[in-house]
Scaffold this active site. Structure first.
Site, PDB file in Angstrom:
ATOM      1  CG  ASP A 191      -2.014  -1.014   1.160  1.00 43.83           C
ATOM      2  OD1 ASP A 191      -2.789  -0.946   0.189  1.00 43.83           O
ATOM      3  OD2 ASP A 191      -2.113  -1.876   2.063  1.00 43.83           O
ATOM      4  CG  ASP A 211      -7.282  -3.318  -0.167  1.00 42.82           C
ATOM      5  OD1 ASP A 211      -7.191  -3.739   0.996  1.00 42.82           O
ATOM      6  OD2 ASP A 211      -6.473  -2.513  -0.683  1.00 42.82           O
TER       7      ASP A 211
HETATM    8  C1  DX5 Z   1      -6.391   0.564   2.908  1.00 44.65           C
HETATM    9  C2  DX5 Z   1      -5.397  -0.349   2.243  1.00 44.65           C
HETATM   10  C3  DX5 Z   1      -5.631  -1.776   2.549  1.00 44.65           C
HETATM   11  C4  DX5 Z   1      -5.431  -2.121   4.007  1.00 44.65           C
HETATM   12  C5  DX5 Z   1      -6.182  -3.357   4.336  1.00 44.65           C
HETATM   13  O1  DX5 Z   1      -6.229   1.846   2.461  1.00 44.65           O
HETATM   14  O2  DX5 Z   1      -5.475  -0.196   0.840  1.00 44.65           O
HETATM   15  O3  DX5 Z   1      -4.848  -2.613   1.732  1.00 44.65           O
HETATM   16  O4  DX5 Z   1      -4.097  -2.286   4.337  1.00 44.65           O
HETATM   17  O5  DX5 Z   1      -6.191  -3.503   5.719  1.00 44.65           O
HETATM   18  P1  DX5 Z   1      -7.321  -4.307   6.483  1.00 44.65           P
HETATM   19  O6  DX5 Z   1      -7.337  -5.679   5.933  1.00 44.65           O
HETATM   20  O7  DX5 Z   1      -6.888  -4.229   7.909  1.00 44.65           O
HETATM   21  O8  DX5 Z   1      -8.611  -3.567   6.231  1.00 44.65           O
HETATM   22 ZN    ZN Z   2      -4.529  -1.787  -0.374  1.00 44.95          ZN
END
Ligand code: DX5
Ligand code: ZN
Length: 211
Positions: free
Chosen positions: A32, A172
């Site tokens: 990310d 996601d």
């Molecule tokens: C949010 C990111 C995600 C995040 C997912 O902006 O793009 O990839 O890291 O995290 P979880 O699974 O904890 O929602």
């Molecule tokens: Zn992400």
């Protein structure tokens, strides 16, 4: 089902997360990248990411939450990168970014925020390898899954089937064992950070993969 493990965690470092994933059957490391402009938060520099690429044994599935994706594409293409995904909302000429990624020999993804209509990207579907549906407002891990985006998976799957495309669907944000059940029939790649990293990572990944 492929599994992409995000290394964005408030509890452990990115390096620790990579080391955990290295010991599993995970398919990709979901990276990310945030610029403090497209989203408020900022994540790693290219120098950090270069270090990650040296320790990761899995390839990167990059999620660019940045206003200027072009700036990152060339360097990321020189690493072990399977996908580079950018946000539809971030750019004026998505086709140019798609071509930049594809010309570097990398598979290309396009991401949409929870409040972006899925039909907005229909004209681009045949150009991209992957659509990333955001089920949280991008910016941080640990948020709750937004049920309001579920219909997008149905609509997108129908469109991909009707056009006989091979475009993959990924989701996601806020994915855990319970929310996974709601999405699994319509997706090809699942992304998760908090749930996978809070323990029993290997088993959770195997469970996702077997579905
Ligand atoms: C949010 C990111 C995600 C995040 C997912 O902006 O793009 O990839 O890291 O995290 P979880 O699974 O904890 O929602
Ligand atoms: Zn992400």
């Amino acid at each position: 089902m492929k599994v992409s493990g995000s290394i964005l965690s408030s509890k452990i470092t990115a390096k620790e997360a990579i080391e955990i994933y290295n010991k599993t059957n995970i398919d990709y490391i979901h990276l990310d990248i945030m610029d403090g402009k497209f989203v408020e938060n900022k994540t790693w520099t290219m120098s950090d990411i270069n270090k990650f690429s040296k320790i990761a044994t899995k390839s990167f599935d990059v999620h660019l939450m940045v206003n200027n994706p072009d700036k990152y594409i060339d360097e990321l293409s020189m690493m072990n990168t399977s996908y580079i995904t950018f946000h539809y909302e971030a750019v004026k000429k998505p086709l140019d970014v798609i071509n930049h990624i594809k010309n570097n020999g990398i598979r290309c993804g396009i991401a949409i925020n929870p409040d972006t209509k899925v039909s907005d990207i229909f004209p681009l579907l045949k150009e991209v390898d992957l659509v990333l549906i955001m089920s949280v407002v991008p910016g941080s891990s640990g948020q709750s899954f937004m049920e309001s985006v579920l219909y997008k998976l149905d609509v997108l799957r129908k469109e991909i089937n009707e056009k006989k495309l091979n475009t993959l669907i990924s989701i996601d944000g806020g994915i855990n064992d319970e929310t996974f059940i709601k999405v699994k029939d319509n997706i090809d790649i699942v992304v998760s950070a908090s749930y996978l990293l809070e323990g029993n990572t290997k088993e959770k990944i195997d469970n996702f993969k077997n579905n």
